[in-house]
Design a protein around this motif. Structure first.
Motif, PDB file in Angstrom:
ATOM      1  N   ALA A  37       0.835  -1.200   0.000  1.00  0.00           N
ATOM      2  CA  ALA A  37       0.000   0.000   0.000  1.00  0.00           C
ATOM      3  C   ALA A  37       0.871   1.252   0.000  1.00  0.00           C
ATOM      4  O   ALA A  37       0.572   2.241  -0.690  1.00  0.00           O
ATOM      5  N   GLU A  38       1.969   1.221   0.750  1.00  0.00           N
ATOM      6  CA  GLU A  38       2.876   2.370   0.799  1.00  0.00           C
ATOM      7  C   GLU A  38       3.540   2.594  -0.557  1.00  0.00           C
ATOM      8  O   GLU A  38       3.712   3.726  -0.995  1.00  0.00           O
ATOM      9  N   LYS A  39       3.907   1.515  -1.242  1.00  0.00           N
ATOM     10  CA  LYS A  39       4.499   1.637  -2.577  1.00  0.00           C
ATOM     11  C   LYS A  39       3.499   2.265  -3.542  1.00  0.00           C
ATOM     12  O   LYS A  39       3.848   3.136  -4.329  1.00  0.00           O
ATOM     13  N   GLU A  40       2.236   1.846  -3.450  1.00  0.00           N
ATOM     14  CA  GLU A  40       1.206   2.403  -4.320  1.00  0.00           C
ATOM     15  C   GLU A  40       1.040   3.906  -4.060  1.00  0.00           C
ATOM     16  O   GLU A  40       0.950   4.699  -5.000  1.00  0.00           O
ATOM     17  N   ARG A  41       1.021   4.294  -2.782  1.00  0.00           N
ATOM     18  CA  ARG A  41       0.922   5.720  -2.452  1.00  0.00           C
ATOM     19  C   ARG A  41       2.136   6.480  -2.982  1.00  0.00           C
ATOM     20  O   ARG A  41       2.013   7.592  -3.497  1.00  0.00           O
ATOM     21  N   GLY A  42       3.316   5.896  -2.851  1.00  0.00           N
ATOM     22  CA  GLY A  42       4.529   6.528  -3.352  1.00  0.00           C
ATOM     23  C   GLY A  42       4.513   6.697  -4.858  1.00  0.00           C
ATOM     24  O   GLY A  42       4.935   7.733  -5.379  1.00  0.00           O
ATOM     25  N   ASP A  43       4.027   5.683  -5.564  1.00  0.00           N
ATOM     26  CA  ASP A  43       3.941   5.762  -7.028  1.00  0.00           C
ATOM     27  C   ASP A  43       2.986   6.880  -7.455  1.00  0.00           C
ATOM     28  O   ASP A  43       3.273   7.629  -8.388  1.00  0.00           O
ATOM     29  N   LYS A  44       1.858   7.006  -6.754  1.00  0.00           N
ATOM     30  CA  LYS A  44       0.897   8.072  -7.063  1.00  0.00           C
ATOM     31  C   LYS A  44       1.502   9.441  -6.765  1.00  0.00           C
ATOM     32  O   LYS A  44       1.334  10.385  -7.538  1.00  0.00           O
ATOM     33  N   ALA A  45       2.219   9.541  -5.650  1.00  0.00           N
ATOM     34  CA  ALA A  45       2.859  10.813  -5.287  1.00  0.00           C
ATOM     35  C   ALA A  45       3.898  11.201  -6.333  1.00  0.00           C
ATOM     36  O   ALA A  45       4.011  12.377  -6.697  1.00  0.00           O
ATOM     37  N   GLU A  46       4.658  10.232  -6.820  1.00  0.00           N
ATOM     38  CA  GLU A  46       5.661  10.506  -7.846  1.00  0.00           C
ATOM     39  C   GLU A  46       5.006  11.084  -9.094  1.00  0.00           C
ATOM     40  O   GLU A  46       5.485  12.081  -9.656  1.00  0.00           O
ATOM     41  N   GLU A  47       3.910  10.485  -9.529  1.00  0.00           N
ATOM     42  CA  GLU A  47       3.220  10.975 -10.725  1.00  0.00           C
ATOM     43  C   GLU A  47       2.673  12.387 -10.512  1.00  0.00           C
ATOM     44  O   GLU A  47       2.771  13.238 -11.401  1.00  0.00           O
ATOM     45  N   LEU A  48       2.127  12.652  -9.328  1.00  0.00           N
ATOM     46  CA  LEU A  48       1.612  13.994  -9.046  1.00  0.00           C
ATOM     47  C   LEU A  48       2.735  15.026  -9.017  1.00  0.00           C
ATOM     48  O   LEU A  48       2.563  16.148  -9.508  1.00  0.00           O
ATOM     49  N   LEU A  49       3.883  14.663  -8.445  1.00  0.00           N
ATOM     50  CA  LEU A  49       5.025  15.580  -8.432  1.00  0.00           C
ATOM     51  C   LEU A  49       5.505  15.880  -9.847  1.00  0.00           C
ATOM     52  O   LEU A  49       5.833  17.026 -10.179  1.00  0.00           O
ATOM     53  N   LYS A  50       5.548  14.860 -10.693  1.00  0.00           N
ATOM     54  CA  LYS A  50       5.963  15.071 -12.077  1.00  0.00           C
ATOM     55  C   LYS A  50       4.984  15.988 -12.797  1.00  0.00           C
ATOM     56  O   LYS A  50       5.397  16.882 -13.554  1.00  0.00           O
ATOM     57  N   ASP A  51       3.684  15.788 -12.566  1.00  0.00           N
ATOM     58  CA  ASP A  51       2.672  16.654 -13.172  1.00  0.00           C
ATOM     59  C   ASP A  51       2.816  18.091 -12.679  1.00  0.00           C
ATOM     60  O   ASP A  51       2.724  19.044 -13.460  1.00  0.00           O
ATOM     61  N   ALA A  52       3.055  18.248 -11.370  1.00  0.00           N
ATOM     62  CA  ALA A  52       3.213  19.589 -10.806  1.00  0.00           C
ATOM     63  C   ALA A  52       4.432  20.289 -11.401  1.00  0.00           C
ATOM     64  O   ALA A  52       4.381  21.476 -11.738  1.00  0.00           O
ATOM     65  N   LEU A  53       5.543  19.568 -11.533  1.00  0.00           N
ATOM     66  CA  LEU A  53       6.740  20.157 -12.125  1.00  0.00           C
ATOM     67  C   LEU A  53       6.475  20.547 -13.580  1.00  0.00           C
ATOM     68  O   LEU A  53       6.887  21.614 -14.035  1.00  0.00           O
ATOM     69  N   GLY A  54       5.756  19.705 -14.296  1.00  0.00           N
ATOM     70  CA  GLY A  54       5.414  20.019 -15.686  1.00  0.00           C
ATOM     71  C   GLY A  54       4.590  21.295 -15.782  1.00  0.00           C
ATOM     72  O   GLY A  54       4.839  22.138 -16.658  1.00  0.00           O
ATOM     73  N   CYS A  55       3.648  21.473 -14.854  1.00  0.00           N
ATOM     74  CA  CYS A  55       2.839  22.697 -14.833  1.00  0.00           C
ATOM     75  C   CYS A  55       3.709  23.911 -14.517  1.00  0.00           C
ATOM     76  O   CYS A  55       3.544  24.979 -15.119  1.00  0.00           O
ATOM     77  N   MET A  56       4.631  23.748 -13.573  1.00  0.00           N
ATOM     78  CA  MET A  56       5.514  24.864 -13.217  1.00  0.00           C
ATOM     79  C   MET A  56       6.353  25.286 -14.415  1.00  0.00           C
ATOM     80  O   MET A  56       6.507  26.478 -14.677  1.00  0.00           O
ATOM     81  N   VAL A  57       6.896  24.324 -15.119  1.00  0.00           N
ATOM     82  CA  VAL A  57       7.727  24.635 -16.290  1.00  0.00           C
ATOM     83  C   VAL A  57       6.879  25.306 -17.363  1.00  0.00           C
ATOM     84  O   VAL A  57       7.303  26.280 -17.987  1.00  0.00           O
ATOM     85  N   MET A  58       5.649  24.805 -17.540  1.00  0.00           N
ATOM     86  CA  MET A  58       4.782  25.356 -18.564  1.00  0.00           C
ATOM     87  C   MET A  58       4.445  26.826 -18.266  1.00  0.00           C
ATOM     88  O   MET A  58       4.453  27.663 -19.163  1.00  0.00           O
ATOM     89  N   PHE A  59       4.179  27.141 -16.998  1.00  0.00           N
ATOM     90  CA  PHE A  59       3.772  28.496 -16.654  1.00  0.00           C
ATOM     91  C   PHE A  59       4.943  29.418 -16.307  1.00  0.00           C
ATOM     92  O   PHE A  59       4.897  30.602 -16.596  1.00  0.00           O
ATOM     93  N   ALA A  60       5.984  28.898 -15.688  1.00  0.00           N
ATOM     94  CA  ALA A  60       7.102  29.742 -15.250  1.00  0.00           C
ATOM     95  C   ALA A  60       8.317  29.603 -16.154  1.00  0.00           C
ATOM     96  O   ALA A  60       9.244  30.393 -16.069  1.00  0.00           O
ATOM     97  N   GLY A  61       8.333  28.579 -16.992  1.00  0.00           N
ATOM     98  CA  GLY A  61       9.493  28.340 -17.838  1.00  0.00           C
ATOM     99  C   GLY A  61      10.576  27.614 -17.059  1.00  0.00           C
ATOM    100  O   GLY A  61      10.459  27.362 -15.868  1.00  0.00           O
ATOM    101  N   ILE A  62      11.627  27.286 -17.766  1.00  0.00           N
ATOM    102  CA  ILE A  62      12.749  26.610 -17.119  1.00  0.00           C
ATOM    103  C   ILE A  62      13.624  27.693 -16.493  1.00  0.00           C
ATOM    104  O   ILE A  62      14.114  28.589 -17.184  1.00  0.00           O
ATOM    105  N   ASN A  63      13.764  27.611 -15.179  1.00  0.00           N
ATOM    106  CA  ASN A  63      14.602  28.570 -14.464  1.00  0.00           C
ATOM    107  C   ASN A  63      15.346  27.830 -13.354  1.00  0.00           C
ATOM    108  O   ASN A  63      15.236  26.603 -13.235  1.00  0.00           O
ATOM    109  N   GLU A  64      16.072  28.562 -12.544  1.00  0.00           N
ATOM    110  CA  GLU A  64      16.877  27.912 -11.497  1.00  0.00           C
ATOM    111  C   GLU A  64      16.012  27.125 -10.516  1.00  0.00           C
ATOM    112  O   GLU A  64      16.430  26.077 -10.023  1.00  0.00           O
TER     113      GLU A  64
END
Length: 90
Positions: free
Chosen positions: A43-70
């Motif tokens: 169950a913990e692995k499943e939660r971790g896998d979901k969290a990883e996907e959400l973090l990747k999506d969040a980073l993608g949104c940040m790059v899309m709106f803020a661009g690639i920066n430091e």
């Protein structure tokens, strides 16, 4: 039916007994302790896998709106260290 919640420290102490284990002790380990913590780990692995996907999506949104920066590069590097690619992890 309510799932029984086990105490990690008590189970760890039980598993580390120095005296020879009885058949009853082995039964508790095989049929209660091991299956419970195996299920919890899955169950913990499943939660971790979901969290990883959400973090990747969040980073993608940040790059899309803020661009690639430091900041986005630092976050991407941190995520890469937490979630190495499967080829690199082997």
């Amino acid at each position: 039916m309510t799932k029984q919640v086990r105490d990690w420290n008590k189970d760890k102490e039980f598993m580390n007994k120095k005296a020879p284990l009885s058949y009853n002790d082995l039964g508790v380990i095989c049929y209660e302790i091991a299956p419970y913590w195996h299920e919890e780990a899955a169950a913990e692995k499943e939660r971790g896998d979901k969290a990883e996907e959400l973090l990747k999506d969040a980073l993608g949104c940040m790059v899309m709106f803020a661009g690639i920066n430091e900041h986005t590069q630092r976050i991407a590097a941190g995520m890469a260290s937490l979630y190495p690619k499967e080829e690199e992890a082997k």
